[in-house]
Design an enzyme around this catalytic site. Structure first.
Site, PDB file in Angstrom:
ATOM      1  N   SER A 577     -12.145 -46.548  -7.001  1.00 34.40           N
ATOM      2  CA  SER A 577     -11.908 -48.063  -6.834  1.00 34.40           C
ATOM      3  C   SER A 577     -13.293 -48.557  -7.265  1.00 34.40           C
ATOM      4  O   SER A 577     -13.342 -47.769  -8.390  1.00 34.40           O
ATOM      5  CB  SER A 577     -11.343 -48.321  -5.830  1.00 34.40           C
ATOM      6  OG  SER A 577     -10.879 -50.081  -5.745  1.00 34.40           O
ATOM      7  N   ASP A 661      -0.081 -49.092  -9.869  1.00 37.21           N
ATOM      8  CA  ASP A 661      -1.067 -49.350  -9.415  1.00 37.21           C
ATOM      9  C   ASP A 661      -1.156 -50.783  -9.650  1.00 37.21           C
ATOM     10  O   ASP A 661      -1.795 -51.621 -10.611  1.00 37.21           O
ATOM     11  CB  ASP A 661      -3.241 -49.022  -9.830  1.00 37.21           C
ATOM     12  CG  ASP A 661      -4.403 -49.365  -8.721  1.00 37.21           C
ATOM     13  OD1 ASP A 661      -3.952 -50.505  -8.465  1.00 37.21           O
ATOM     14  OD2 ASP A 661      -4.227 -48.117  -8.574  1.00 37.21           O
ATOM     15  N   HIS A 698      -1.897 -48.526  -5.242  1.00 37.17           N
ATOM     16  CA  HIS A 698      -4.084 -48.507  -5.254  1.00 37.17           C
ATOM     17  C   HIS A 698      -3.878 -46.890  -4.411  1.00 37.17           C
ATOM     18  O   HIS A 698      -5.017 -46.697  -4.493  1.00 37.17           O
ATOM     19  CB  HIS A 698      -4.952 -49.479  -4.999  1.00 37.17           C
ATOM     20  CG  HIS A 698      -6.057 -49.323  -5.334  1.00 37.17           C
ATOM     21  ND1 HIS A 698      -6.245 -48.882  -6.680  1.00 37.17           N
ATOM     22  CD2 HIS A 698      -7.231 -49.382  -4.690  1.00 37.17           C
ATOM     23  CE1 HIS A 698      -7.842 -48.546  -6.606  1.00 37.17           C
ATOM     24  NE2 HIS A 698      -8.558 -49.282  -6.150  1.00 37.17           N
TER      25      HIS A 698
END
Length: 730
Positions: A577, A661, A698
């Site tokens: 991330s 995502d 994610h």
């Protein structure tokens, strides 16, 4: 083994367009920026075919590692041990806790059959009975339970369910008299009520005092769960149990501020409802309070706007009558506790537990009807203190522990539970009992026992190193005790460095297994941009100063090699991330040879487009806004996509992303790898991407099997790219 052979300039073809975007710069005026891979932002057949070709190409490289399957099997075995949470006693008289027998994808919610706290020290044998097993919500394990909350009466259990890891959830309600332990026929599980509250994202579940309903945050309905459109128009709604979502009441929405988001909570005595309002991802929020109306929740809640300017972080801990206790960083970068008296016309704010200049206050809980337990982070190590009802420090708890701690409790009960973990501490839960004699109040309730790995074979230490500008930065180094610090060991360097999030010590059986197998060390630098040392440390690594984050991370690798913790060319960097952004940015900035390999998972890479997709607008507080001319220059300079060098050798790089995502959309990784392959086609090390089309979110909630396979791909890439030798005997 030697590094896997690599033939440069053999990538699948990637079309380049003549697309150009024009931005406004305060110093340069109109700035045309070519974006030849703009088409990779779309959901099109061309993108699908391109990602399929790229992933197949990457798989061909991974398949050349003869040890990959063996590594996956070792990873799976390392995760097979009992895991559990601290228990909670409800007013109904049942204790509840989460339990995972080993490799279950999701922990199962258990409860006691009697109001007596079960004896958890009887080996690994299960105690209690299954109340709710989220693993049976779907046959393939793709239904994931997120946030959940019991009603104050203990009569209902509300739980949010997502599919394939997307950020959107549906909230269901079931009576606590109805358990779920077998595969259901109904969506959300058999035995639940008909309630289904959809389009919830980043939501809390806040029950009202009467247990008749709850508050939650949702967004307007979309055409698809994985639509890439910008998130906006969040609203707080009230759902009454037993009704349809169409009947829900909107209690807060601000059309003039469509990017605002909300969080709700309620005082344990049911007197107050709290609303926090966020404008972005910064540590600044509004705090509004309303008294619970005995006649129920109405559309126009009379919020008392106690804090109505964005300037600091405010979160309510508890209330004693009309006096609320709040953890805040207002005029206190390291946080403190204040009281706010709501009985006065103008709320009076007074310090209760003052700021400690050398330690960050991370968690505070009210315990035993008026005492407080506070966790401070001093030099990235947690310290736990007990405070009196007057705010005086009484004692330190578990002073010999080094690692990360958390508190689980209900303030009206005389017991609290402390959970401890660390790099070589898989998890210990202790009970603090106010009814016991002073010297016997803290006792161990449950200790995690591993299978295969011996946590005592590993050790961690903390070092300090100087960054590029001379700033001293702490870093944890972990090793198997047989690994020597003689300049021959490979190193895994993991980082995050953003959003005031601390890179805490963490327990990872997969990481320890890799370290033991290949004689590697783990390094975790606590770089600027994180929350390790409060607001100033975060401020020194965001927006215009974000470059410090990369400098700190690069300096960490250089320190490891210079001081013989790691071998030259054998430092592999990883991050997910925002940590993926850290990896991408470090790859394009670091001097040649600094890193041997790099893996970015779901990383941000295109800083000129990030705020156009899903929740990206909230990140402008961290990265800047490319559409504001005063920000444009520094944002462009930070963007990995727009700063890929052509004149130096880059490390072996693997980008991992999910095709659906919905938080960091895949275009970031797609465009970055396209630029890497175009700018340095003759790079002697591979520049690859793996796009997972079987998972949408994610990374949240992956099944144990999927997580293990992904880890095997990731660490297999590192091993074969660095040419690591399998050291353990199986």
């Amino acid at each position: 083994m030697p590094p896997t052979p690599w033939a440069p300039h053999s990538y699948p073809p990637t079309r380049r367009s003549d697309h150009v975007d024009v931005y406004q710069s305060a110093s340069r005026g109109e700035v045309p920026v070519p974006d030849p891979y703009q088409w990779l932002e779309e959901n099109s057949n061309e993108v699908d075919e391109w990602t399929t070709a790229q992933t197949a190409f990457t798989q061909g490289y991974l398949d050349k590692n003869a040890d990959r399957q063996k590594l996956e099997e070792k990873f799976r075995a390392s995760k097979d041990y009992v895991k559990f949470s601290a228990p909670t006693l409800l007013d109904s008289g049942h204790w509840y806790w989460f339990y995972n027998s080993g490799v279950q994808s999701q922990a199962v919610l258990y409860r006691s059959k009697k109001p007596v706290l079960p004896d958890f020290q009887r080996g690994t044998r299960k105690v209690g009975e299954v109340y709710f097993d989220p693993n049976v919500l779907s046959a393939d394990g793709t239904a994931i339970m997120g946030t959940c909350r019991f009603s104050p009466s203990g009569e209902y259990f509300a739980y949010a369910v997502s599919h394939l890891g997307v950020d959107y959830f549906t909230i269901y309600v079931r009576p606590t008299s109805s358990s779920l332990s077998q595969a259901p026929e109904a969506e959300g599980g058999d035995g639940r009520l008909s309630d289904g509250v959809k389009w919830c994202k980043f939501t809390t579940i806040t029950w009202t005092k009467d247990s008749k309903g709850f508050l939650y945050q949702r967004y307007p309905a979309r055409e698809s769960l994985v639509a890439k459109d910008r998130d906006k128009d969040a609203m707080v709604c009230y759902h009454r149990v037993g009704t349809t979502q169409l009947e829900d009441i909107i209690v807060q929405q601000d059309k003039e501020n469509p990017d605002w988001t909300y969080g709700t909570d309620a005082s344990e005595d049911g007197k107050y409802i709290y609303l926090v309002v966020y404008k972005d991802a910064s540590k600044q929020n509004l705090l509004w309070v309303a008294e619970f109306d005995k006649d129920g929740v109405k559309p126009e809640i009379p919020w008392r706007k106690v804090i109505n300017e964005f300037g600091a972080d405010y979160h309510v801990i508890t209330n004693h009558g009309s006096l609320i206790y709040v953890k805040t960083n207002v005029n206190a970068p390291q946080y403190k506790v204040v009281t706010i008296d709501l009985s006065t016309g103008e709320p009076e704010i007074r310090d209760f537990i003052p700021e400690q200049k050398d330690a960050k206050l991370t968690q505070v809980k009210c315990v035993n009807k008026g005492y407080f337990v506070a966790i401070y982070k001093r030099n990235v190590k947690d310290e736990i203190y007990l405070y009196s009802k007057a705010g005086d420090q009484l004692s330190r708890l578990a002073s010999d522990f080094i690692g990360v701690a958390s508190i689980t409790n209900r303030e009206k009960q005389p017991h609290s539970f402390l959970t401890f973990s660390g790099f070589n501490t898989p998890g210990t839960i202790s009970r603090y009992d106010f009814t016991a004699p002073d010297t016997q109040r803290l006792s161990i309730l449950r200790t995690t026992k591993l299978n295969g790995l011996n946590a005592d074979d590993f050790e961690s230490t903390q070092v300090w190193y100087k960054s590029k500008d001379g700033t001293k930065v702490p870093m944890f180094i972990v090793r198997h005790k047989s690994t020597k610090f003689d300049g021959t060991a490979p190193a895994i360097q993991n980082g995050y460095g953003g959003f005031a999030i601390t890179a805490d010590p963490f327990f990872s059986p997969i990481m320890l297994t890799f370290m033991q197998t290949y004689g590697a060390i783990l390094a975790v630098p606590n770089i600027r941009g994180g929350g390790e040392f409060g607001g100033e440390w975060h401020k020194a690594g965001r927006r215009e100063t974000k470059g410090n984050t990369f400098d700190d991370f690069i300096a960490a690798a250089q320190f490891l090699v210079k001081n013989k913790y790691a071998a030259p060319g054998k430092v592999a960097i990883t991050g997910a991330s925002n940590g993926g952004f850290l990896v991408c940015g470090s790859v394009v900035r670091a001097p040649e040879g600094t890193f041997g390999a790099a893996v970015s998972e779901g990383g941000v890479a295109d800083l000129l487009k990030f705020n156009k997709f899903t929740g990206g607008m909230a990140w402008t507080s961290e990265y800047g806004n490319p559409f504001i001319k005063e920000d444009f220059d520094f944002v462009q300079a930070l963007s990995p996509v727009h700063n890929v060098p052509k004149d130096r050798v880059l490390p072996a790089t693997l980008l991992m992303t999910n095709a659906g995502d919905d938080r960091v959309v895949p275009m970031h990784s797609l465009k970055f790898v396209a630029n890497l392959q175009y700018n340095v086609p003759q790079n002697p090390h591979p520049l690859l991407i793996r796009v997972d089309k079987s998972w949408l979110g994610h990374g949240f909630g992956k099944t144990t099997d999927k997580h293990t396979k992904d880890a095997a791909d990731k660490w297999s890439f590192v091993a074969q790219s660095l040419g690591l030798e399998w050291k353990t005997v199986d």
